[in-house]
Scaffold this motif. Structure first.
Motif, PDB file in Angstrom:
ATOM      1  N   ASP A 468       0.801  -1.224   0.000  1.00  0.00           N
ATOM      2  CA  ASP A 468       0.000   0.000   0.000  1.00  0.00           C
ATOM      3  C   ASP A 468       0.835   1.275   0.000  1.00  0.00           C
ATOM      4  O   ASP A 468       0.323   2.328  -0.307  1.00  0.00           O
ATOM      5  N   ARG A 469       2.091   1.191   0.402  1.00  0.00           N
ATOM      6  CA  ARG A 469       2.803   2.425   0.705  1.00  0.00           C
ATOM      7  C   ARG A 469       3.892   2.741  -0.314  1.00  0.00           C
ATOM      8  O   ARG A 469       3.691   3.522  -1.238  1.00  0.00           O
ATOM      9  N   ASP A 470       5.042   2.122  -0.139  1.00  0.00           N
ATOM     10  CA  ASP A 470       6.188   2.483  -0.970  1.00  0.00           C
ATOM     11  C   ASP A 470       6.157   1.829  -2.343  1.00  0.00           C
ATOM     12  O   ASP A 470       6.964   2.171  -3.199  1.00  0.00           O
ATOM     13  N   GLU A 471       5.237   0.895  -2.546  1.00  0.00           N
ATOM     14  CA  GLU A 471       5.262   0.108  -3.782  1.00  0.00           C
ATOM     15  C   GLU A 471       3.895   0.149  -4.444  1.00  0.00           C
ATOM     16  O   GLU A 471       2.879  -0.115  -3.807  1.00  0.00           O
ATOM     17  N   LEU A 472       3.873   0.480  -5.733  1.00  0.00           N
ATOM     18  CA  LEU A 472       2.603   0.506  -6.432  1.00  0.00           C
ATOM     19  C   LEU A 472       2.070  -0.905  -6.633  1.00  0.00           C
ATOM     20  O   LEU A 472       2.803  -1.894  -6.532  1.00  0.00           O
ATOM     21  N   PHE A 473       0.780  -1.002  -6.926  1.00  0.00           N
ATOM     22  CA  PHE A 473       0.143  -2.295  -7.129  1.00  0.00           C
ATOM     23  C   PHE A 473      -0.827  -2.194  -8.294  1.00  0.00           C
ATOM     24  O   PHE A 473      -1.524  -1.203  -8.455  1.00  0.00           O
ATOM     25  N   VAL A 485      -2.452   1.625  -7.977  1.00  0.00           N
ATOM     26  CA  VAL A 485      -2.539   2.251  -6.661  1.00  0.00           C
ATOM     27  C   VAL A 485      -1.277   1.946  -5.861  1.00  0.00           C
ATOM     28  O   VAL A 485      -0.349   1.320  -6.337  1.00  0.00           O
ATOM     29  N   GLY A 486      -1.271   2.387  -4.593  1.00  0.00           N
ATOM     30  CA  GLY A 486      -0.118   2.193  -3.728  1.00  0.00           C
ATOM     31  C   GLY A 486       0.644   3.494  -3.548  1.00  0.00           C
ATOM     32  O   GLY A 486       0.978   4.174  -4.520  1.00  0.00           O
ATOM     33  N   GLY A 487       0.888   3.870  -2.278  1.00  0.00           N
ATOM     34  CA  GLY A 487       1.637   5.086  -2.023  1.00  0.00           C
ATOM     35  C   GLY A 487       1.004   6.295  -2.673  1.00  0.00           C
ATOM     36  O   GLY A 487      -0.210   6.490  -2.648  1.00  0.00           O
ATOM     37  N   ASP A 488       1.820   7.120  -3.295  1.00  0.00           N
ATOM     38  CA  ASP A 488       1.334   8.337  -3.948  1.00  0.00           C
ATOM     39  C   ASP A 488       0.253   8.041  -4.987  1.00  0.00           C
ATOM     40  O   ASP A 488      -0.654   8.847  -5.201  1.00  0.00           O
TER      41      ASP A 488
END
Length: 514
Positions: A468-473, A485-488
């Motif tokens: 969810d945070r530093d890595e997009l998905f 999605v993920g992070g920014d």
């Protein structure tokens, strides 16, 4: 020595959980029903259907299903909330989301207990689902100033339609981040379970002034409002490919911003590999929550010459998997059991999966392992209709759904291959997946093969997660449509940036995200 007779842990019965809900949020829970949240208040509308828990058949609260006309009114009311909320200053939004998180922490144990009863999660995993939601949104609160620099909310609320398996860490997490970014939020409770947990979470957030709409109803009846309505600024969907394909067609035709996460057959490949101890430590973990996860690994693609070594590692691991009633204890003072999984989401799913296994064996699949529910951690006389013990099949026939589709249950299939081309073909059987793993001793071989695996994330010898945070998905092929999605990127997906900006994702070439 005979196994001790199990009993329900005192204080954990459904009746106990329900009494606590009535005390904590009487505005949302009434008698034996829950209410819908729309128009800024809890509404005693909708038609409640009878429901039972998959854990042991105990009657529980069902979703209060709205009709199409009421859903349209709810969406229009959400647009009014959105127009007000988008002008609330960011410090105020952060303060209100932070207060909602504090309330979720205060009632963490109750939220987890509701997840156990409503969707059958073992206690450890239920608490983890709640904690991931809270910890994840805390991170966004700390980072949101940077993420929103030069950005603004959408023109309409974000509509969320999600599967039942992660009500907190996927759905509530997304709703709070979307509100933090300046949007009003609409969510449909999953038909199969989680209405109590979501209602409690929504009640705690609504008390802090967050613009949340939570409604129940059939997808067919509510889709016109929750997907196609002109008021909707973005559609976020998590679920199966059939429903996802219909949503994808609708949002593409309407030019709506969208995030559509869909299923795929995630595969674990084994090629020129010898570190069996490391693999054995991972196999049992793959059975968490009965593989009812979008990032579960139900397919192992194994080099034929290594099959004996693989099987010597795999079988002891799968035999160690613990299944049973998540709240059963031998002594009232005992801690709740450390189970890998409990029931599937309902008896119908358990029967469907068991029928698929029987059909695959009839057509030539070889049963390598079949667990027994009688060996499980269950109460005397317990209803086990929603339970399926672990099953492993070798070489499912190509005519079986288990060959090409995600089972969403504790059924593993193993496919033997002799060449790298066969390995890749077997790992890519579902036209795109969210995650995959390749266990391979040679780093150069991994670097050569991994890019040819049609999964968004590929791990080397270790499972990949949603993140969810530093890595997009995201996903490849039919496993994903729309913004990643993920992070920014999660914030970018539900806000507007510079004119003409196109968020990363699987968008059709002709479709420019506004």
């Amino acid at each position: 020595m005979a196994a001790p007779t199990l009993t329900l842990k005192p204080g954990t019965a459904w009746a106990d959980a329900w009494r606590r809900c009535l005390a904590v949020a009487p505005e949302a829970f009434q008698d034996d029903t829950v209410r819908n949240l729309w128009g800024g208040g809890w509404q005693a509308d909708g038609r409640s259907l009878p429901a039972t828990t998959p854990v042991d058949g105990t009657p529980i609260a069902g979703p209060p299903r709205l009709d199409a006309d009421t859903a349209r009114r709810a969406v229009r009311a959400a647009l009014d909330q959105h127009r007000d909320w988008r002008h609330v200053a960011l410090p105020e939004r952060k303060a209100r989301v932070g207060a909602a998180l504090d309330a979720l922490i205060e009632h963490r144990e109750l939220l987890a207990l509701l997840l156990v009863w409503e969707i059958g999660k073992p206690w450890r995993l239920a608490r983890a689902d709640v904690d991931r939601a809270i910890d994840g949104v805390r991170w966004y609160v700390a980072e949101i100033d940077r993420m929103l620099d030069g950005r603004s909310p959408l023109d309409g609320p974000v509509s969320n339609i999600a599967s039942w398996n992660y009500p907190m860490s996927v759905l509530v997490h997304a709703m709070l981040v979307q509100a933090l970014a300046g949007n009003a939020v609409i969510a449909k409770t999953p038909t199969d379970g989680g209405v109590g947990c979501l209602t409690l979470a929504a009640a705690l957030a609504a008390r802090e002034g967050l613009p949340i709409t939570l409604v129940s109803g059939s997808g067919g009846e509510l889709s016109e409002s929750l997907v196609r309505a002109p008021e909707i600024g973005c559609v976020s969907f998590v679920g199966g490919r059939d429903t996802g394909a219909r949503v994808a067609t609708a949002v593409a035709d309407l030019g709506k911003r969208h995030i559509l996460e869909q299923e795929g057959l995630n595969a674990w490949g084994v090629w020129n590999y010898t570190d069996w101890e490391a693999l054995g430590a991972q196999i049992r973990k793959t059975f968490d929550y009965g593989k009812q996860r979008c990032t579960a690994y139900p397919r192992f693609v194994v080099q034929r010459s290594a099959f004996d070594a693989f099987l010597a590692t795999y079988l002891p691991a799968v035999r160690s998997v613990r299944v049973g009633h998540p709240l059963a204890v031998a002594d009232p003072d005992d801690a709740l059991p450390e189970l890998d999984f409990g029931p599937l989401i309902n008896a119908a799913k358990a029967k469907e999966l068991s029928d698929q296994v029987t059909e695959a064996i009839d057509r030539g699949a070889v049963p390598l392992h079949r667990g027994r529910l009688t060996d499980g951690h269950v109460l005397p006389g317990q209803d086990l209709s929603a339970y399926v013990a672990p099953v492993t099949l070798l070489n499912p026939p190509s005519t079986s759904p288990l060959h090409h589709a995600e089972p969403f249950g504790p059924v593993d299939t193993i496919v033997l291959v002799d060449t790298e081309a066969e390995l890749l073909a077997a790992m890519n059987a579902s036209n795109g997946a969210l995650v995959a793993t390749l266990s391979c001793d040679d780093p150069a071989a991994y670097e050569r093969l991994a890019p040819q695996i049609r999964a968004f994330k590929v791990g080397r010898g270790k499972p990949r997660s949603r993140g969810d945070r530093d890595e997009l998905f995201g996903g490849f092929g039919a496993s994903w449509r729309g913004a990643f999605v993920g992070g920014d990127l999660l914030v970018r997906a539900v806000t507007r940036g510079p004119k003409g900006e196109r968020p990363p994702g699987n968008f059709p070439d002709y479709h420019l995200v506004p």
